[in-house]
Design an enzyme around this catalytic site. Structure first.
Site, mmCIF file in Angstrom:
data_model
loop_
_atom_site.group_PDB
_atom_site.id
_atom_site.type_symbol
_atom_site.label_atom_id
_atom_site.label_comp_id
_atom_site.label_asym_id
_atom_site.label_seq_id
_atom_site.Cartn_x
_atom_site.Cartn_y
_atom_site.Cartn_z
ATOM 1 N N TYR A 132 0.871 -1.099 0.019
ATOM 2 C CA TYR A 132 0.127 0.016 0.179
ATOM 3 C C TYR A 132 0.940 1.073 0.003
ATOM 4 C CZ TYR A 132 -4.013 3.064 1.392
ATOM 5 O OH TYR A 132 -4.598 4.144 1.495
ATOM 6 N N LYS A 160 -1.615 -1.538 -4.174
ATOM 7 C CA LYS A 160 -2.582 -0.293 -3.772
ATOM 8 C C LYS A 160 -1.952 0.831 -4.212
ATOM 9 C CE LYS A 160 -6.209 1.869 -0.925
ATOM 10 N NZ LYS A 160 -6.791 1.910 0.108
#
Length: 291
Positions: A132, A160
């Protein structure tokens, strides 16, 4: 792995803890409305203000309710490598399909330390990892060169990407797009990232428009690019209104306005400013979500 829309699910609270009855309803609602994967205990789920036991129970509960109908991703990353390993191991034990690991925040680290952090977590578990990258929150950026290196770790399968920098995403796709799935971490950049070979989105918008967010991705994958783009633009103002204050303040407020029983925010998150609430309500009304 999945293609499409993963909802970054809010966590419904009571004054005393997690509202599991409402959580069950939300999980079933998302499956019914074609959400492709479900992330629990992430930023939007207020994972940073949940206790360790609450996070464990929400992960376990969600895995059991969803029962493999769609992938469940557990937000297990922290700025403490040891703690991240502990929670990731637990998520693996109870059957989560993937873990989401954020870059270290506040204490941060060097690029060498960043690699060591992810490498240690990778080596301690046997479950797919989604990295992330959200520099606006963490003060750290996974550069394309670093991602190229991290993509060689055996459990790292996805990222992400929420830097907002499409040039960076393009370079990531060039260097390692054949080895790692790239998901948009921003609802206003779904189609642009899909156009660079992205696999979908980890979405805040999907909390209130699950089927529509799924459709943005699905139509793109079916080659209906203009229709996908039109949906992206149709919901752009609504998506932007969900970030008029710190996420997840607006989206949780929106869901309560839509008669979901999502309960309060946890401090330091607090109620919206009246002027921003008016803007949010106008966007919800414009999209037929409230009267």
């Amino acid at each position: 792995m999945f293609k499409g829309s993963c909802v970054a699910l809010i966590t419904p609270f009571t004054e005393d803890g997690v509202n599991y009855e409402e959580l069950r309803k939300l999980l079933e609602w998302h499956i019914k409305n074609h959400t492709d994967a479900i992330l629990v205990c992430g930023t939007t789920g207020e994972g940073s203000t949940m206790t360790l036991e609450e996070k464990k129970e929400v992960i376990k509960f969600s895995v059991e309710v969803v029962n493999k109908r769609v992938p469940v991703i557990a937000g297990t990353g922290t700025n403490n490598t040891k703690a991240s390993i502990e929670l990731s191991k637990y998520a693996e034990e109870v059957g989560a399909d993937m873990v989401l690991i954020i870059t270290p925040y506040y204490n941060k680290t060097s690029q060498k330390g960043l690699y060591a952090h992810f490498s240690a977590i990778n080596d301690a578990i046997n479950i797919p990892i989604m990295l992330y990258n959200v520099p606006s929150r963490t003060g750290m950026n996974i550069t394309p060169l670093m991602l190229d290196k991290l993509a060689d770790l055996n459990n790292v399968v996805a990222i992400k990407e929420a830097s907002g920098d499409l040039s960076q995403v393009a370079k990531m796709a060039e260097l390692c797009g054949d080895r790692i799935a790239i998901y948009s971490g921003n609802d206003d950049q779904i189609v642009p990232i899909l156009s660079l070979g992205g696999a979908g989105v980890v979405s805040v918008l999907a909390n209130i428009l699950p089927e529509e967010t799924h459709n943005i991705c699905e139509k793109y994958f079916l080659g209906e690019v203009i229709e996908s783009r039109n949906l992206q633009l149709k919901y752009l103002s609504l998506a932007n209104s969900l970030f008029i204050e710190t996420n997840p303040i607006p989206v949780k407020t929106a869901m309560n306005l839509m008669n979901f029983n999502c309960g309060p925010l946890r401090l330091p998150l607090c109620e919206m400013e009246d002027s921003n609430l008016i803007i949010l309500e106008e966007n919800l009304k414009a999209n037929g979500l409230i009267k």
